[in-house]
Design an enzyme around this catalytic site. Sequence first.
Site, PDB file in Angstrom:
ATOM      1  N   HIS A  59       0.813  -1.211   0.000  1.00  0.00           N
ATOM      2  CA  HIS A  59       0.000   0.000   0.000  1.00  0.00           C
ATOM      3  C   HIS A  59       0.850   1.265   0.000  1.00  0.00           C
ATOM      4  O   HIS A  59       0.532   2.233  -0.685  1.00  0.00           O
ATOM      5  CB  HIS A  59      -0.918   0.003   1.227  1.00  0.00           C
ATOM      6  CG  HIS A  59      -1.772   1.226   1.341  1.00  0.00           C
ATOM      7  ND1 HIS A  59      -2.932   1.393   0.630  1.00  0.00           N
ATOM      8  CD2 HIS A  59      -1.621   2.362   2.073  1.00  0.00           C
ATOM      9  CE1 HIS A  59      -3.466   2.564   0.916  1.00  0.00           C
ATOM     10  NE2 HIS A  59      -2.696   3.175   1.788  1.00  0.00           N
ATOM     11  N   TYR A  62       4.234   0.766  -3.161  1.00  0.00           N
ATOM     12  CA  TYR A  62       3.915   0.512  -4.573  1.00  0.00           C
ATOM     13  C   TYR A  62       4.963  -0.414  -5.213  1.00  0.00           C
ATOM     14  O   TYR A  62       5.306  -0.257  -6.378  1.00  0.00           O
ATOM     15  CB  TYR A  62       3.812   1.830  -5.350  1.00  0.00           C
ATOM     16  CG  TYR A  62       2.623   2.680  -4.982  1.00  0.00           C
ATOM     17  CD1 TYR A  62       1.533   2.776  -5.819  1.00  0.00           C
ATOM     18  CD2 TYR A  62       2.588   3.381  -3.790  1.00  0.00           C
ATOM     19  CE1 TYR A  62       0.420   3.544  -5.477  1.00  0.00           C
ATOM     20  CE2 TYR A  62       1.488   4.147  -3.432  1.00  0.00           C
ATOM     21  CZ  TYR A  62       0.404   4.224  -4.288  1.00  0.00           C
ATOM     22  OH  TYR A  62      -0.689   4.972  -3.942  1.00  0.00           O
ATOM     23  N   LYS A 106      -7.924  14.142  -5.777  1.00  0.00           N
ATOM     24  CA  LYS A 106      -7.306  12.821  -5.727  1.00  0.00           C
ATOM     25  C   LYS A 106      -8.332  11.800  -5.270  1.00  0.00           C
ATOM     26  O   LYS A 106      -9.268  12.126  -4.537  1.00  0.00           O
ATOM     27  CB  LYS A 106      -6.114  12.818  -4.759  1.00  0.00           C
ATOM     28  CG  LYS A 106      -5.282  11.525  -4.791  1.00  0.00           C
ATOM     29  CD  LYS A 106      -4.182  11.567  -3.755  1.00  0.00           C
ATOM     30  CE  LYS A 106      -3.345  10.295  -3.780  1.00  0.00           C
ATOM     31  NZ  LYS A 106      -2.323  10.268  -2.701  1.00  0.00           N
ATOM     32  N   SER A 109      -8.247   4.498  -2.116  1.00  0.00           N
ATOM     33  CA  SER A 109      -9.054   3.343  -1.719  1.00  0.00           C
ATOM     34  C   SER A 109      -8.998   3.139  -0.208  1.00  0.00           C
ATOM     35  O   SER A 109      -8.004   3.470   0.440  1.00  0.00           O
ATOM     36  CB  SER A 109      -8.538   2.083  -2.419  1.00  0.00           C
ATOM     37  OG  SER A 109      -7.196   1.828  -2.030  1.00  0.00           O
ATOM     38  N   HIS A 110     -10.059   2.584   0.323  1.00  0.00           N
ATOM     39  CA  HIS A 110     -10.093   2.121   1.710  1.00  0.00           C
ATOM     40  C   HIS A 110     -10.915   0.841   1.727  1.00  0.00           C
ATOM     41  O   HIS A 110     -11.885   0.706   2.468  1.00  0.00           O
ATOM     42  CB  HIS A 110     -10.695   3.187   2.634  1.00  0.00           C
ATOM     43  CG  HIS A 110      -9.891   3.407   3.871  1.00  0.00           C
ATOM     44  ND1 HIS A 110     -10.427   3.466   5.121  1.00  0.00           N
ATOM     45  CD2 HIS A 110      -8.554   3.572   4.044  1.00  0.00           C
ATOM     46  CE1 HIS A 110      -9.469   3.678   6.017  1.00  0.00           C
ATOM     47  NE2 HIS A 110      -8.327   3.746   5.383  1.00  0.00           N
ATOM     48  N   ASN A 111     -10.472  -0.103   0.909  1.00  0.00           N
ATOM     49  CA  ASN A 111     -11.279  -1.290   0.617  1.00  0.00           C
ATOM     50  C   ASN A 111     -11.313  -2.290   1.770  1.00  0.00           C
ATOM     51  O   ASN A 111     -12.386  -2.596   2.305  1.00  0.00           O
ATOM     52  CB  ASN A 111     -10.747  -1.977  -0.644  1.00  0.00           C
ATOM     53  CG  ASN A 111     -10.728  -1.062  -1.848  1.00  0.00           C
ATOM     54  OD1 ASN A 111     -11.477  -0.092  -1.907  1.00  0.00           O
ATOM     55  ND2 ASN A 111      -9.882  -1.351  -2.806  1.00  0.00           N
ATOM     56  N   GLN A 334      -6.550   8.847  13.466  1.00  0.00           N
ATOM     57  CA  GLN A 334      -6.945   9.827  12.454  1.00  0.00           C
ATOM     58  C   GLN A 334      -6.812  11.269  12.941  1.00  0.00           C
ATOM     59  O   GLN A 334      -6.462  11.520  14.093  1.00  0.00           O
ATOM     60  CB  GLN A 334      -8.394   9.557  12.047  1.00  0.00           C
ATOM     61  CG  GLN A 334      -8.584   8.195  11.390  1.00  0.00           C
ATOM     62  CD  GLN A 334      -7.924   8.105  10.035  1.00  0.00           C
ATOM     63  OE1 GLN A 334      -8.423   8.649   9.051  1.00  0.00           O
ATOM     64  NE2 GLN A 334      -6.814   7.415   9.962  1.00  0.00           N
ATOM     65  N   ASP A 520      -6.631   8.593 -10.585  1.00  0.00           N
ATOM     66  CA  ASP A 520      -7.097   7.216 -10.746  1.00  0.00           C
ATOM     67  C   ASP A 520      -7.005   6.468  -9.434  1.00  0.00           C
ATOM     68  O   ASP A 520      -6.292   6.866  -8.514  1.00  0.00           O
ATOM     69  CB  ASP A 520      -6.295   6.482 -11.833  1.00  0.00           C
ATOM     70  CG  ASP A 520      -4.811   6.394 -11.502  1.00  0.00           C
ATOM     71  OD1 ASP A 520      -4.446   5.852 -10.450  1.00  0.00           O
ATOM     72  OD2 ASP A 520      -3.989   6.871 -12.315  1.00  0.00           O
ATOM     73  N   SER A 560      -4.478  -0.227  -5.443  1.00  0.00           N
ATOM     74  CA  SER A 560      -4.958  -1.145  -4.410  1.00  0.00           C
ATOM     75  C   SER A 560      -4.910  -2.563  -4.962  1.00  0.00           C
ATOM     76  O   SER A 560      -5.703  -2.927  -5.831  1.00  0.00           O
ATOM     77  CB  SER A 560      -6.385  -0.790  -3.988  1.00  0.00           C
ATOM     78  OG  SER A 560      -6.874  -1.733  -3.050  1.00  0.00           O
TER      79      SER A 560
END
Length: 762
Positions: A59, A62, A106, A109-111, A334, A520, A560
């Site tokens: 993550h 890359y 931008k 993802s937070h899948n 957070q 993207d 992701s």
Amino acid sequence: MTESLVIDTTAHASETPDTPQPYRELGLADDEYARIREILGRRPTDAELAMYSVMWSEHCSYKSSKKHLRYFGETTTEEMKAKMLAGIGENAGVVDIGDGWAVTFKAESHNHPSYVEPYQGAATGVGGIVRDILAMGARPLAVADSLRFGPADAPDTRRVLPGIVAGVAGYGNCLGLPNVGGEVVFDASYAGNPLVNALCVGAMRAEDLHLAFASGTGNKIILFGARTGLDGIGGVSVLASDTFSGEESGSGRKKLPSVQVGDPFTEKVLIECCLELFAKKLVVGIQDLGGAGLSCATSELAAAGDGGMFIDLDRIPLRAEGMTAAEILSSESQERMCAVVEPSKVDEFMAICRKWDVLATEIGEVTDGDHLVITWRGETVVDVPPRTVALQGPVYDRPIERPSFQDALQADTPDNLPRPTTTEELRETLLRVISSPNQAAKDWVTEQYDRYVRGNTVLAQPADSGLIRIDENTGRGVAVSTDCNSRFVYLDPYTGAQLALAEAYRNVATTGATPLAVTDCLNFGAPTDPGVMWQFERAVHGLADGCAQLGIPVTGGNVSFFNQTGDTAILPTPLVGVLGVIDDVRRRIPTGIGAEAGETLLLLGETHDEFGGSAWAQVMHGHLGGLPPKVDLERERLLAEILVAGSRDGMISAAHDLSDGGLAQALVETALAGQCGARIFLDEDADAFVQLFSESAGRVLVAVPRTEELRFTEMCTARGLPWRKTGVVDPESNSLEIQGVADFSLDELRAAWEGTLPGIFG
């Protein structure tokens, strides 16, 4: 991690080289661990091991995609670069939109966190992308989200969807940010692995741009925002770098770190505090704390700066007792930011934080060395070259192989599927398609979002693009759209990615805005699968080549991987977000027809017999095979230019692009959006089924006032854009009459289109 009886200092690590370390459990491979030892000349401390493990995760580093993402840079021309003030590698891309304004946007993802804990996973996904925009110096203006779930009626979808939607709504609504666009898609491949892709857009004066770097020896490092706790340790950085096994997708879970917990009210004051700090010119560099927490913020700031950095973990405000150094560094709590501040400005910085009731603590400083040094309880627990952590992680050249099923998949065309021929069959097909979960209205979702808070929303869902006014004096605004038909990408990743780009580009132009830039969010299965890497490489090349042809840059984004359950990968989903600018939002083009009786409906573009991956094939036959529609990006560019010209000159009163479900879907949506009837004329010399349900790209349905019809059609003809008169608007009618096929009352269409999701989710 549990606290060691002895603090694992750098000196202790040098003295105990053979101490076993749980590097595999932290996601590091044998050769990666060996490389860390080589860099340091010793074994890492516990804290260093934690830092490298999160920063070298898929993550954050890359490592499987970096080789392929370089292609974006190779295909970006100087002309495209000139549009960007900040690009790939920064927290978010920034583009100049004129008159001194810059816009940043931008998607991320937070899948996996959203599967584990739907509400907080989705909420903190929104919070994280908002802080990315804030870190560039911009005021966040709006959010959008693209959501993917398993079958709508599946038990697990009923578990995760309500929580995810509530999380997106709860966080965004509390921040006072309108949610202006996005998608909700259902497919069996997402069962057990939903996708939560969040986008944020913000605006600033161009001179207010801020970047993430730590420069200036003696400058202070200030951590401000929420306290650091145990929530989210290893969260997104580990979850997004691992795939769920069959066990984890069922009743038991093997390794699922806690998901971050969000507090939007803390983030709201943090936003206002940051904006005042920026306005007073008190910040040299700034970074938000998201994935990998303080490990990421400190190493990236130091790596991008001109010196080293010293951090004292004993100064970090904590909200849990007994936290180890590794836990403090890895926490993904957070609503935290890290700023570099000149010593002479620290007092004023702190005063503004107190004004906003934002906790702020000086935790270190920029040094004249070249290492990131971190102490805890008076001992040095980290002493590393920051570039090796943040910029020089492993780069893999994964095996790539075209999947063995691809030829058979493409050969399995929908050509032999039975097609409707009678008027009754066409009528039934239309009603079934528009009421299917993917084609049905998403009001059940979007009505949970506040789309108009702050009063600058010009267009929002279900419009083709969200449109926000950024300058009340001139009316300048920005449009944003996110799109991806993953069924098309599965059939042909290169073409499918370009179709996603084309649709998002077209959606922006349909509002009257000029497409300007791309972000993207590339969602794929495990990179260890050569077939997945083939899909990824082809999609990246398709998107990059498409952007080069259209002349709009990719400004940044997100990858992701490991989106699969066991050995079953999701459909490849390279989400594309396009940003556009409009000089005056009063000239925007709405979706719904009905401004004037007798307006002409024109279909721009050409319709072909193209049904591979179509909604009709899926809904009526459960079929996925063949090839997706052809894409002509030069035609898309021409179409956009004509739409923008039509908006500027007042020649178009409504417009809606044709995509999933074809003309039939577009007609229903534009009639219901305007609460207005229409009479539709199909070409008697062409197949009615093809005209209604083909998903050929590069088409838009426009409503043109009678006084402008000749001028508009002459412009289309002169520029070589095919058009066909396909109907007239009838505000007095309560029906959509497709001559020669069927006459649908708007009430009947509304019941079919709007009733599906409430019927499933209550």
